[in-house]
Enzyme design. Structure first.
Site, PDB file in Angstrom:
ATOM      1  N   TYR A 196       0.905  -1.163   0.066  1.00 24.57           N
ATOM      2  CA  TYR A 196      -0.092  -0.080  -0.293  1.00 24.57           C
ATOM      3  C   TYR A 196       0.656   1.356   0.006  1.00 24.57           C
ATOM      4  O   TYR A 196       1.860   1.436   0.865  1.00 24.57           O
ATOM      5  CB  TYR A 196      -0.801   0.079   1.272  1.00 24.57           C
ATOM      6  CG  TYR A 196      -1.632   1.442   1.364  1.00 24.57           C
ATOM      7  CD1 TYR A 196      -2.601   1.624   0.313  1.00 24.57           C
ATOM      8  CD2 TYR A 196      -1.371   2.495   2.051  1.00 24.57           C
ATOM      9  CE1 TYR A 196      -3.273   2.890   0.286  1.00 24.57           C
ATOM     10  CE2 TYR A 196      -1.643   3.587   2.304  1.00 24.57           C
ATOM     11  CZ  TYR A 196      -2.647   3.980   1.327  1.00 24.57           C
ATOM     12  OH  TYR A 196      -3.268   5.114   1.338  1.00 24.57           O
ATOM     13  N   HIS A 233      -1.731   0.973   7.222  1.00 27.25           N
ATOM     14  CA  HIS A 233      -3.061   0.478   6.513  1.00 27.25           C
ATOM     15  C   HIS A 233      -3.328  -1.050   6.997  1.00 27.25           C
ATOM     16  O   HIS A 233      -3.605  -1.810   6.236  1.00 27.25           O
ATOM     17  CB  HIS A 233      -2.555   0.343   4.832  1.00 27.25           C
ATOM     18  CG  HIS A 233      -3.642   0.648   3.873  1.00 27.25           C
ATOM     19  ND1 HIS A 233      -4.371  -0.331   3.475  1.00 27.25           N
ATOM     20  CD2 HIS A 233      -4.114   2.081   3.598  1.00 27.25           C
ATOM     21  CE1 HIS A 233      -5.303   0.555   2.514  1.00 27.25           C
ATOM     22  NE2 HIS A 233      -5.296   1.943   2.817  1.00 27.25           N
TER      23      HIS A 233
HETATM   24  O1  KDG Z   1     -10.294   3.403  -0.995  1.00 26.05           O
HETATM   25  C1  KDG Z   1      -9.117   3.141  -0.029  1.00 26.05           C
HETATM   26  C2  KDG Z   1      -8.214   4.267   0.171  1.00 26.05           C
HETATM   27  O2  KDG Z   1      -8.922   5.469   0.222  1.00 26.05           O
HETATM   28  C3  KDG Z   1      -7.338   3.980   1.163  1.00 26.05           C
HETATM   29  O3  KDG Z   1      -6.591   2.864   0.709  1.00 26.05           O
HETATM   30  C4  KDG Z   1      -6.445   5.357   1.394  1.00 26.05           C
HETATM   31  O4  KDG Z   1      -5.581   4.455   3.352  1.00 26.05           O
HETATM   32  C5  KDG Z   1      -5.985   5.552   2.506  1.00 26.05           C
HETATM   33  C6  KDG Z   1      -5.499   6.815   2.776  1.00 26.05           C
HETATM   34  O5  KDG Z   1      -4.906   6.992   3.911  1.00 26.05           O
HETATM   35  O6  KDG Z   1      -5.543   7.760   2.234  1.00 26.05           O
HETATM   36 MG    MG Z   2      -5.176   5.337   5.210  1.00 24.97          MG
END
Ligand code: KDG
Ligand code: MG
Length: 408
Positions: free
Chosen positions: A160, A217
């Site tokens: 992520y 995340h």
């Molecule tokens: O739709 C999921 C995202 O908005 C997310 O993964 C983004 O964790 C996120 C963030 O902090 O912007």
């Molecule tokens: Mg987030």
């Protein structure tokens, strides 16, 4: 005053924004955002089939009563799809209300508490050198706060917020498009071994003033998160986000008992009942709900007020899936909120986005200055949206190295 019509549009540059436009018999219209990332057609359908027909003929000034009508009337309460649809209506009604008053929306909340609201950008790097370059780029633009996500040596895939493409370090937006979810592999041990050193090096490099944020995340177990939080306390992060999945709120208490690192949670919440315990028991420092899928301004303002009672500050979600309409709704709340903390910021500023959603909101030196135009201060170009078609997309799914399903 009566609502005469309401239209739902789906489309936008690289995102399937769901935009609601509510028309009235006095020529004033209001705009709302119902974009629920990777489930956009569902909020559009919910609005079109169930809510818009009931809206026609209602008095748009009665935003509280209309909120209660839909929330209580749904019977099956809460949930991101319904709350995003109610949220879009609510944002549009506040837009109408402020335009009727001839005032920028923040005036209806109690006026400005600050001129510019601090935002944070997303810095990313496939490795530490890339990440440093990415942070330098934001610092040079005047940002006072950056969220940092770094590639971990030996991690079997991208994870992520990290991109292996160097050019993304300047403006990285996760690409969710495709007809199936991408699979990512996550190695907790490698992450826990490498990440504290990243914070240490960044503190030395950038000094004490730059605000550093990090998003786990939802990847850690409570004990892992507690140990990690304790270890990185010394690097004075502005916040540690989503260390564990938030449905287990006792896990947050456990982390809290072991570390004073500020905790930010709530981007997946859609109701005050998801976070009242976390707030009232001082388990978090920042609440990350979004105007879009947490029921609009009416409901989010209720959460902000509860948070204020317990010294919890705001840090609204602002990922690229929020259109400039909900970002504007949040900007007005940010201008007002006595317990404002920070705002995640990515979406405004691309020429395509500005053409679709013209506005006079401005980012100056890392501070968001809300426009003084009546209403939300954002418009929507119905011709421009015709350029865009809906594209299917999914959040990636995550597995541990042995194949076990994990949290994205
Ligand atoms: O739709 C999921 C995202 O908005 C997310 O993964 C983004 O964790 C996120 C963030 O902090 O912007
Ligand atoms: Mg987030």
């Amino acid at each position: 005053m009566k609502i005469t019509d309401a239209k739902v549009f789906v489309g936008g540059p690289k995102k399937n924004y769901v935009t609601l436009k509510i028309m009235t018999d006095q020529g004033i219209y209001g705009l709302g955002d119902a974009t629920l990332n990777n489930r956009e057609t569902l909020t559009a359908k919910y609005l079109q089939d169930y809510l818009v027909p009931c809206l026609i003929g209602m008095d748009p000034r009665r935003s509280e009563d209309i909120w209660q009508y839909f929330y209580r009337g749904a019977y099956f309460r809460r949930g991101p799809i319904a709350m995003a649809a109610f949220g879009a209506i609510d944002i549009a009604l506040w837009d109408i209300k402020a335009k009727l008053a001839g005032l920028p929306l923040y005036e209806l909340f109690g006026g400005k508490s600050r001129e510019g609201a601090m935002v944070y950008a997303h810095a990313t790097g496939a490795d530490l050198d890339d990440l440093i370059e990415s942070i330098e780029n934001y610092v040079a633009q005047g940002y006072k706060a950056v969220r940092l996500q770094c590639g971990i040596p030996g991690m079997p895939s991208e994870s992520y917020g990290v991109s292996s493409k160097k050019e993304n370090s300047k403006h990285f937006i996760t690409n969710f498009l495709g007809d199936k979810p991408k699979e990512e592999i996550w190695d907790t041990e490698k992450y826990l071994r490498y990440m504290p050193g990243v914070f240490e090096k960044l503190r030395v490099k950038f000094g004490p003033d730059l605000k550093l944020l990090h998003d786990v995340h939802h990847r850690l177990l409570p004990r892992e998160a507690a140990e990690f939080a304790k270890e990185i306390e010394q690097y004075k992060l502005f916040w540690l986000e989503d260390p564990t999945p938030a449905e287990d709120q006792e896990a947050i208490r456990y982390i809290r008992q072991h570390s004073t690192v500020p905790i930010a949670i709530g981007e997946v919440f859609n109701s005050i009942y998801d976070c009242n315990k976390l707030i009232e028991e001082n388990l978090i420092d920042f609440i990350r709900v979004a105007c879009t899928y947490a029921g609009g301004i009416t409901h989010v303002k209720r959460i902000v007020d509860l948070a204020g009672l317990h010294n919890v500050r705001t840090g609204f979600h602002g990922a690229p899936s929020h259109s400039p309409i909900s970002m504007a709704a949040q900007a007005h709340l940010n201008a007002w909120a006595p317990n404002f903390g920070i705002q995640e910021y990515l979406v405004l500023g691309t020429p395509e986005c500005d053409a679709l959603f013209p506005s006079k909101h401005k980012l100056v030196d890392g501070l968001f200055h809300v426009s003084d135009e009546p209403g939300l201060g954002v418009d929507f170009d119905e011709k421009e949206v015709e350029k865009y078609e809906y594209s299917l997309g999914f959040h990636p799914v995550t597995r541990l190295v042995d194949g076990t399903m994990w949290n994205y």
